[in-house]
Design a protein around this motif. Structure first.
Motif, PDB file in Angstrom:
ATOM      1  N   ILE A 109       0.860  -1.188   0.000  1.00 51.33           N
ATOM      2  CA  ILE A 109       0.000   0.000   0.000  1.00 51.33           C
ATOM      3  C   ILE A 109       0.892   1.232   0.000  1.00 51.33           C
ATOM      4  O   ILE A 109       1.717   1.406   0.904  1.00 51.33           O
ATOM      5  CB  ILE A 109      -0.943  -0.003   1.218  1.00 51.33           C
ATOM      6  N   GLU A 110       0.716   2.081  -0.984  1.00 49.98           N
ATOM      7  CA  GLU A 110       1.525   3.305  -1.108  1.00 49.98           C
ATOM      8  C   GLU A 110       0.735   4.557  -0.734  1.00 49.98           C
ATOM      9  O   GLU A 110       1.311   5.518  -0.232  1.00 49.98           O
ATOM     10  CB  GLU A 110       2.065   3.435  -2.541  1.00 49.98           C
ATOM     11  N   ASP A 111      -0.573   4.555  -0.972  1.00 46.62           N
ATOM     12  CA  ASP A 111      -1.419   5.715  -0.701  1.00 46.62           C
ATOM     13  C   ASP A 111      -1.464   5.993   0.804  1.00 46.62           C
ATOM     14  O   ASP A 111      -1.758   5.086   1.593  1.00 46.62           O
ATOM     15  CB  ASP A 111      -2.833   5.444  -1.236  1.00 46.62           C
ATOM     16  N   THR A 112      -1.177   7.225   1.213  1.00 48.12           N
ATOM     17  CA  THR A 112      -1.102   7.533   2.644  1.00 48.12           C
ATOM     18  C   THR A 112      -2.463   7.420   3.333  1.00 48.12           C
ATOM     19  O   THR A 112      -2.517   7.030   4.507  1.00 48.12           O
ATOM     20  CB  THR A 112      -0.502   8.930   2.889  1.00 48.12           C
ATOM     21  N   LYS A 113      -3.537   7.707   2.644  1.00 48.80           N
ATOM     22  CA  LYS A 113      -4.869   7.553   3.250  1.00 48.80           C
ATOM     23  C   LYS A 113      -5.140   6.068   3.522  1.00 48.80           C
ATOM     24  O   LYS A 113      -5.627   5.703   4.594  1.00 48.80           O
ATOM     25  CB  LYS A 113      -5.943   8.140   2.349  1.00 48.80           C
ATOM     26  N   PHE A 135      -2.085  10.044  11.579  1.00 47.28           N
ATOM     27  CA  PHE A 135      -0.654   9.800  11.641  1.00 47.28           C
ATOM     28  C   PHE A 135       0.097  10.873  10.863  1.00 47.28           C
ATOM     29  O   PHE A 135      -0.357  11.296   9.796  1.00 47.28           O
ATOM     30  CB  PHE A 135      -0.326   8.420  11.047  1.00 47.28           C
ATOM     31  N   PRO A 136       1.254  11.289  11.384  1.00 47.51           N
ATOM     32  CA  PRO A 136       2.049  12.282  10.652  1.00 47.51           C
ATOM     33  C   PRO A 136       2.489  11.729   9.297  1.00 47.51           C
ATOM     34  O   PRO A 136       2.838  10.553   9.182  1.00 47.51           O
ATOM     35  CB  PRO A 136       3.258  12.520  11.554  1.00 47.51           C
ATOM     36  N   LEU A 137       2.459  12.575   8.304  1.00 43.71           N
ATOM     37  CA  LEU A 137       2.852  12.181   6.945  1.00 43.71           C
ATOM     38  C   LEU A 137       4.274  11.629   6.910  1.00 43.71           C
ATOM     39  O   LEU A 137       4.538  10.649   6.211  1.00 43.71           O
ATOM     40  CB  LEU A 137       2.709  13.369   5.991  1.00 43.71           C
ATOM     41  N   THR A 138       5.164  12.214   7.706  1.00 42.68           N
ATOM     42  CA  THR A 138       6.552  11.721   7.719  1.00 42.68           C
ATOM     43  C   THR A 138       6.612  10.265   8.195  1.00 42.68           C
ATOM     44  O   THR A 138       7.398   9.478   7.679  1.00 42.68           O
ATOM     45  CB  THR A 138       7.434  12.595   8.632  1.00 42.68           C
ATOM     46  N   MET A 139       5.762   9.925   9.183  1.00 49.87           N
ATOM     47  CA  MET A 139       5.734   8.543   9.677  1.00 49.87           C
ATOM     48  C   MET A 139       5.136   7.607   8.629  1.00 49.87           C
ATOM     49  O   MET A 139       5.644   6.514   8.401  1.00 49.87           O
ATOM     50  CB  MET A 139       4.946   8.448  10.975  1.00 49.87           C
ATOM     51  N   LEU A 140       4.042   8.033   8.008  1.00 44.60           N
ATOM     52  CA  LEU A 140       3.404   7.198   6.990  1.00 44.60           C
ATOM     53  C   LEU A 140       4.357   6.912   5.836  1.00 44.60           C
ATOM     54  O   LEU A 140       4.366   5.804   5.290  1.00 44.60           O
ATOM     55  CB  LEU A 140       2.125   7.867   6.469  1.00 44.60           C
ATOM     56  N   ASN A 141       5.165   7.895   5.475  1.00 49.06           N
ATOM     57  CA  ASN A 141       6.115   7.708   4.367  1.00 49.06           C
ATOM     58  C   ASN A 141       7.252   6.758   4.731  1.00 49.06           C
ATOM     59  O   ASN A 141       7.869   6.165   3.853  1.00 49.06           O
ATOM     60  CB  ASN A 141       6.687   9.057   3.915  1.00 49.06           C
ATOM     61  N   LYS A 142       7.508   6.570   6.032  1.00 45.99           N
ATOM     62  CA  LYS A 142       8.584   5.677   6.480  1.00 45.99           C
ATOM     63  C   LYS A 142       8.076   4.289   6.857  1.00 45.99           C
ATOM     64  O   LYS A 142       8.865   3.436   7.247  1.00 45.99           O
ATOM     65  CB  LYS A 142       9.306   6.280   7.680  1.00 45.99           C
TER      66      LYS A 142
END
Length: 161
Positions: A109-113, A135-142
């Protein structure tokens, strides 16, 4: 399934079993060698599809295997209890359990939502709470989130009578 008397086909009972399990065993194939890891998980049941979610680091052996060979086997078990026999009836010893098994395919899953939704499923299952988190976007991206839609789902249980 050999023991039809233990087979569970009611999806509501299967979901109850999944809810009772704490660990999902993720079976993969690493160059034709089995590789199984226990993972925490969350799940959803929507439109007749049981989907499991896991989270992990974005790199590592599990990620490498799933990217090269996404076919997996999922196994969960719970409700463990020894059924005692006796000196007179040693064959009466047995083991109560419930388990769910399925084939699947790893879907990254790549989509942050979608990642946020999956993480909330994981928290809801592992912590047994229904709070929705942002969740913070920075955390979701990691964070790597992998979904597994159950195929060829089977379940069985051996209860104490």
């Amino acid at each position: 399934m050999r023991r039809k008397d233990r087979e569970i086909t009611d999806i509501n009972e299967i979901i109850k079993i999944v809810s009772d399990c704490d660990v999902l065993h993720l079976g993969m194939s690493d160059n034709n060698m089995p590789y199984v890891v226990p993972v925490n998980f969350g799940f959803s049941y929507e439109e007749g599809i049981l989907t499991f979610y896991i989270h992990c680091a974005t790199t590592g052996k599990k990620i490498d295997i799933l990217k090269s060979s996404p076919q997996v086997f999922l196994q969960l078990d719970c409700r463990h209890q020894v059924i005692l026999g006796s000196l007179q009836k040693p064959c009466a010893f047995s083991f109560a359990y419930a388990c769910v098994m399925a084939k699947s395919r790893a879907q990254f899953i790549e989509d942050t939502k979608e990642k946020s939704i999956a993480l909330n499923h994981i928290i809801a299952h592992t912590a047994k709470i229904n709070t929705k988190y942002e969740f913070p976007l920075t955390m979701l991206n990691k964070t790597c989130i992998i979904a597994f839609k159950a195929e060829d789902l089977s379940a069985k249980a051996h209860n104490i009578n």
